[in-house]
Design a protein around this motif. Structure first.
Motif, short mmCIF file in Angstrom:
data_model
loop_
_atom_site.label_atom_id
_atom_site.label_comp_id
_atom_site.label_asym_id
_atom_site.label_seq_id
_atom_site.Cartn_x
_atom_site.Cartn_y
_atom_site.Cartn_z
N ILE A 1 80.40 10.10 -18.45
CA ILE A 1 79.59 11.07 -17.71
C ILE A 1 79.29 12.25 -18.63
CG2 ILE A 1 79.45 12.59 -15.71
CD1 ILE A 1 81.49 10.79 -14.32
N ILE A 2 78.02 12.55 -18.79
CA ILE A 2 77.63 13.76 -19.52
C ILE A 2 77.00 14.71 -18.52
CG2 ILE A 2 77.36 12.62 -21.74
CD1 ILE A 2 74.34 12.61 -21.25
N MET A 3 77.10 16.00 -18.83
CA MET A 3 76.53 17.03 -17.98
C MET A 3 75.30 17.62 -18.67
SD MET A 3 79.43 16.41 -16.46
CE MET A 3 80.65 16.72 -17.71
N ARG A 4 74.16 17.44 -18.03
CA ARG A 4 72.92 17.91 -18.65
C ARG A 4 72.76 19.43 -18.59
NH1 ARG A 4 68.48 14.32 -15.70
NH2 ARG A 4 69.77 15.00 -13.94
N ASN A 5 73.60 20.09 -17.81
CA ASN A 5 73.50 21.54 -17.68
C ASN A 5 74.88 22.18 -17.79
OD1 ASN A 5 72.09 24.07 -17.01
ND2 ASN A 5 73.26 23.96 -15.11
N CYS A 6 74.94 23.33 -18.45
CA CYS A 6 76.17 24.12 -18.50
C CYS A 6 76.02 25.31 -17.57
CB CYS A 6 76.44 24.60 -19.93
SG CYS A 6 77.84 25.76 -20.02
N PRO A 7 76.84 25.41 -16.52
CA PRO A 7 76.73 26.54 -15.59
C PRO A 7 77.06 27.88 -16.24
CG PRO A 7 77.97 24.72 -14.62
CD PRO A 7 77.82 24.43 -16.07
#
Length: 227
Positions: free
Chosen positions: A163-169
């Motif tokens: 799982i990769i996260m396309r956005n960094c909060p």
């Protein structure tokens, strides 16, 4: 660790796009006490029904709170019906696209500093603990990808099943305080993964342009790597 969704915030902000409704909201904000429909209609030169419509829409979006009180000072039979009054809510509404949660980062950092001051432990240690506690709460909210999406990570499955996260909060903070924020993020996501998917999945640092610095590996990959 409940919070209003981004959709809720967008809807609330959209309610203020109408100039008349925004003027109603600003009038209520500036008032020293709760106001009635007649107060708004008289001050802004609106038909009472129009004022009521805007006030009730703002209340539905939780931008205003509603209460009832008799304004005549009398009680009992013949004293009249209570008047519906409106006042600002304590809710804060902000929208960022893509989603950012700098308030969340601030909560974790403040908690870490307070614990460090109280116990004398290093701030990096207390921050790691605060992030892990928050991550465990996030992971316990349900399916991991759904929980991470709620917090703005935009998780997607890569070809290898990770799982990769396309956005960094925490994007802006991660640029100026990379080691601190990315370390906090790793602790948070590792704990979220462990709480949601107790199956050997692991979170590892894997920074790349245009996405979050953490990747969540499937069991067969993660078992031999250090989180």
């Amino acid at each position: 660790m409940g919070r209003h969704s981004q959709t809720d915030a967008v809807t609330a902000v959209a309610a203020l796009a109408d100039p008349s409704r925004r003027s109603v909201y600003e009038f209520v904000l500036a008032s020293a006490a709760p106001v009635s429909r007649d107060d708004v209609a008289g001050k802004l030169g609106m038909v009472r029904g129009t004022a009521a419509f805007h006030l009730d829409r703002l209340a539905r979006e939780e931008l205003l709170t509603v209460s009832y009180r008799r304004l005549t000072g009398r009680s009992g039979p013949g004293s009249g019906r209570p008047t519906k009054l409106y006042a600002p809510t304590v809710r804060e509404v902000s929208v960022s696209l893509p989603q950012r949660h700098y308030d969340f980062a601030a909560e974790l950092l403040a908690a870490a500093v307070e614990e460090s001051t109280r116990t004398g432990k290093p701030v990096d240690e207390t921050l790691s603990r605060a992030a892990a506690q928050a991550g465990a709460e996030i992971g316990s909210e349900g399916k991991l990808e759904d929980a991470l999406a709620e917090y703005g990570y935009q998780p997607v499955r890569d070809e290898d099943g990770s799982i990769i996260m396309r956005n960094c909060p925490f994007h802006r903070l991660s640029k100026s305080h990379t080691a601190t924020v990315c370390g906090m993020n790793l602790d948070l996501l590792a704990a979220a993964t462990a709480a949601s998917e107790p199956c050997g999945c692991s979170a590892v640092l894997d920074p790349a342009p245009g996405r979050c610095c953490v990747r969540i590996l499937p069991p067969e990959t993660g078992s031999g790597m250090q989180a």
